[in-house]
Design a protein around this motif. Structure first.
Motif, PDB file in Angstrom:
ATOM      1  N   LYS A   1       0.939  -1.341  -0.062  1.00 51.20           N
ATOM      2  CA  LYS A   1       0.125   0.103   0.063  1.00 51.20           C
ATOM      3  C   LYS A   1       0.847   1.055   0.124  1.00 51.20           C
ATOM      4  CE  LYS A   1      -0.393   0.272   4.839  1.00 51.20           C
ATOM      5  NZ  LYS A   1      -1.428   0.144   6.343  1.00 51.20           N
TER       6      LYS A   1
ATOM      7  N   PHE B   1       3.534  -0.243  -4.632  1.00 48.54           N
ATOM      8  CA  PHE B   1       2.774  -0.178  -4.869  1.00 48.54           C
ATOM      9  C   PHE B   1       2.344  -0.111  -6.302  1.00 48.54           C
ATOM     10  CE2 PHE B   1      -1.917   1.605  -6.274  1.00 48.54           C
ATOM     11  CZ  PHE B   1      -2.638   1.269  -5.983  1.00 48.54           C
TER      12      PHE B   1
ATOM     13  N   PHE C   1      -7.041  -0.173 -10.889  1.00 50.69           N
ATOM     14  CA  PHE C   1      -6.603   0.165  -9.255  1.00 50.69           C
ATOM     15  C   PHE C   1      -5.653   0.801  -9.245  1.00 50.69           C
ATOM     16  CE2 PHE C   1      -5.654  -2.312  -5.373  1.00 50.69           C
ATOM     17  CZ  PHE C   1      -5.764  -1.529  -5.010  1.00 50.69           C
TER      18      PHE C   1
ATOM     19  N   GLU D   1      -5.422   4.913 -10.677  1.00 50.36           N
ATOM     20  CA  GLU D   1      -6.499   5.928  -9.718  1.00 50.36           C
ATOM     21  C   GLU D   1      -6.233   5.999  -8.680  1.00 50.36           C
ATOM     22  OE1 GLU D   1     -10.496   4.373 -10.918  1.00 50.36           O
ATOM     23  OE2 GLU D   1      -9.924   4.673 -13.495  1.00 50.36           O
ATOM     24  N   ALA D   2      -5.666   5.490  -8.107  1.00 50.01           N
ATOM     25  CA  ALA D   2      -5.195   5.001  -6.557  1.00 50.01           C
ATOM     26  C   ALA D   2      -5.187   7.036  -6.307  1.00 50.01           C
ATOM     27  CB  ALA D   2      -3.669   4.132  -6.237  1.00 50.01           C
ATOM     28  N   THR D   3      -5.362   7.133  -5.216  1.00 55.49           N
ATOM     29  CA  THR D   3      -4.980   8.449  -4.684  1.00 55.49           C
ATOM     30  C   THR D   3      -4.043   8.201  -2.944  1.00 55.49           C
ATOM     31  OG1 THR D   3      -6.885   8.513  -2.977  1.00 55.49           O
ATOM     32  CG2 THR D   3      -6.720   9.569  -5.407  1.00 55.49           C
ATOM     33  N   PHE D   4      -2.895   8.825  -2.657  1.00 55.29           N
ATOM     34  CA  PHE D   4      -2.008   8.855  -1.621  1.00 55.29           C
ATOM     35  C   PHE D   4      -2.449  10.068  -0.541  1.00 55.29           C
ATOM     36  CE2 PHE D   4      -1.114   6.660  -5.563  1.00 55.29           C
ATOM     37  CZ  PHE D   4      -0.789   5.308  -5.053  1.00 55.29           C
TER      38      PHE D   4
ATOM     39  N   ILE E   1      -1.509   4.236   0.312  1.00 54.78           N
ATOM     40  CA  ILE E   1      -3.284   4.520  -0.277  1.00 54.78           C
ATOM     41  C   ILE E   1      -4.070   5.397   0.668  1.00 54.78           C
ATOM     42  CG2 ILE E   1      -2.866   2.986  -2.025  1.00 54.78           C
ATOM     43  CD1 ILE E   1      -4.271   0.846  -0.950  1.00 54.78           C
TER      44      ILE E   1
ATOM     45  N   TYR F   1      -9.671   3.554   0.136  1.00 48.78           N
ATOM     46  CA  TYR F   1      -9.902   3.648  -1.312  1.00 48.78           C
ATOM     47  C   TYR F   1      -9.859   1.977  -1.872  1.00 48.78           C
ATOM     48  CZ  TYR F   1      -7.317   3.676  -6.132  1.00 48.78           C
ATOM     49  OH  TYR F   1      -7.297   2.376  -7.539  1.00 48.78           O
ATOM     50  N   LEU F   2      -9.409   1.126  -1.311  1.00 53.85           N
ATOM     51  CA  LEU F   2      -9.964   0.059  -1.558  1.00 53.85           C
ATOM     52  C   LEU F   2     -10.992  -0.811  -0.975  1.00 53.85           C
ATOM     53  CD1 LEU F   2      -8.206  -2.729  -2.069  1.00 53.85           C
ATOM     54  CD2 LEU F   2      -7.789  -3.245   0.437  1.00 53.85           C
TER      55      LEU F   2
ATOM     56  N   LYS G   1     -13.880   0.450  -3.735  1.00 56.05           N
ATOM     57  CA  LYS G   1     -13.134   0.469  -5.410  1.00 56.05           C
ATOM     58  C   LYS G   1     -14.197   0.044  -5.338  1.00 56.05           C
ATOM     59  CE  LYS G   1     -10.406   1.315  -8.623  1.00 56.05           C
ATOM     60  NZ  LYS G   1     -10.264   2.568  -9.253  1.00 56.05           N
TER      61      LYS G   1
END
Length: 466
Positions: A98, A103, A149, A152-155, A164, A168-169, A172
């Motif tokens: 993560k 990631f 996956f 498009e992740a934000t952190f 992440i 988010y997970l 999703k």
């Protein structure tokens, strides 16, 4: 989650609320598939119950491969040693890193054949466990490695360590096919991945070869440049000895103005004797330095010590509220050019505890691997002409306009300067030894020749970048 009249709706069982989620749907899926939230079809970070003396797998982050597959290794440990303070998992669980950049590098795996079917490892893992045999583990793994996956992740976190974002997970949307189709998809991907890997490996080798060839050419050009082989010498441009005298005059002027200490005037003089050997005179002492001379230079050039022709780590004087540049190491690019970024801050916040520099100064990273990666720059366009930054910089300031800044920068990126450096420190953090920069021999050409050398290097760099 259902599709009605081409729109998608989500019903919340706890409240009975129904809302349209069309704006969340990333792409259309086949009839017979269904959109689901990850949290509704997987257990997330489940816990393990086992006896303290049970043998289990311990898997740190470095034991998980960054590949489009499921490769990992483990160490055997007693459960009591790893059950607390680590992320737990079991055979059949799917996990992914993560934290960045692991990631994006797709450090993920399907765990199987663990000692006694259990394990624990880095806290930087997220673990998914399907309910029974409803999800093909490798279909889930390929989903976690997909651009949908990953991209498009934000952190959240600092620039050097991001994870992440929370939720988010869990939130999703997961495109869920029937289990038989999941298996067929996973099998087909497993069939084609080796072919893609072979192609990717060949392409990577070709790309690396092209990059390495360019790097070799750049290094060769820089080495030729500082040996006086890149452009012809022109008698009318004078000699480096005359330039050295000009540098001495500039220093005397600064000493009189109180801007430089008088000790800066104690230059050594390096010359070639009648015996064809190189000698260095410092005060009344003269000694042979033939074993220090790395290569021959043109007759119009001169060997000098860096400390004699540059100010090293000069200090700035400015008002506390003066806006200036703050430049940490990550804002200096590792290139054969001069690229950097800065944040604007008040001088009082950075004037102590950081390395000073000003417009026209040339700096390089003194710590590994930044040193070898050629993190070096010419500072220009700083707010109010000043700045400060990482203490891992060495800063050089020419006396007046005697040295072309770009010639100096290319010298600092040359194999002669980079490859011969000596270091001190731990294996993970080494710096150039004290005196390496100051005592390094510098091949000094006449000023106009410096300018022509720089122009020629930039011409060749432009050709190589096409």
């Amino acid at each position: 989650m259902v599709s009605v009249l081409s729109s998608y709706y989500e019903k919340f069982l706890a409240t009975g609320e129904v809302k349209c989620i069309d704006e969340e749907i990333p792409f259309e899926i086949p009839q017979g598939w269904e959109w689901c939230r990850i949290s509704s079809i997987f257990q997330l970070n489940p816990k393990i119950e086992a006896n303290d003396d049970t043998l289990a797998a311990f898997i740190p982050m470095e034991a998980i491969s960054a590949v489009y597959s499921s490769e990992y290794s483990y160490y055997e440990r007693r459960w009591k040693e790893i059950k607390s303070g680590f992320t737990q998992f079991a055979d059949g669980d799917i996990a992914f890193a993560k934290i960045t950049p692991c990631f994006q590098n797709r450090k993920s795996a399907v765990f199987s054949n663990l000692p006694n079917g259990i394990g624990a490892g880095t806290t930087e893992l997220k673990v998914l466990r399907p309910y029974g045999e409803t999800i093909n583990r490798f279909f889930a793994l390929y989903f976690l490695e997909s651009p949908y996956f990953i991209d498009e992740a934000t952190f959240k976190g600092t620039a050097n360590q991001q994870r992440i974002a929370s939720g988010y997970l869990e939130n999703k949307l997961f495109p869920l096919p029937p289990i038989e189709e999941q298996c067929r998809i996973a099998n087909k991907i497993a069939e084609v991945v080796p072919m893609v890997d072979r192609y990717g490996t060949a392409q990577t080798k070709l790309d690396n070869l092209n990059v390495e060839l360019k790097n070799i050419l750049k290094k060769s050009i820089l080495q030729e440049a500082i040996q006086g082989k890149l452009v012809p010498q022109i008698v009318e441009e004078g000699t480096a000895q005359e330039l050295h005298e000009q540098i001495k005059q500039e220093k005397q002027k600064l000493v009189k103005e109180g801007k430089v200490k008088k000790s800066a005037l104690t230059d050594s003089v390096i010359f070639k004797g009648d015996d064809n050997k190189y000698w260095e005179k410092l005060g009344k002492e003269i000694h042979c330095i033939d074993d220090e001379i790395p290569f021959e230079i043109p007759a119009s050039w001169q060997w000098v010590r860096i400390k004699d022709i540059f100010q090293i780590n000069p200090k700035n004087v400015a008002e506390d509220n003066c806006i200036s540049a703050f430049i940490p190491m990550q804002k200096i690019c590792a290139t054969y050019g001069s690229e950097f970024y800065y944040d604007e801050v008040q001088w009082k916040t950075i004037k102590t505890g950081y390395t000073h520099f000003a417009d026209g100064d040339v700096a390089f990273a003194k710590i590994t691997p930044c040193f070898q990666n050629r993190k070096s720059v010419i500072f220009i366009g700083l707010p109010n002409g000043i700045g400060a930054g990482t203490t891992e910089l060495k800063v050089m300031r020419p006396y007046g306009e005697t040295i072309n800044r770009w010639y100096l920068l290319y010298f600092l990126k040359s194999p002669y300067f980079i490859d011969e450096a000596q270091f001190k420190g731990t294996a993970n953090q080494q710096r150039i030894i004290t005196g390496y920069l100051e005592n390094k021999l510098f091949p000094l050409p006449p000023k106009f020749e410096q300018d022509r050398i720089v122009q020629r290097i930039k011409q060749l760099a432009s050709i190589m970048s096409r």
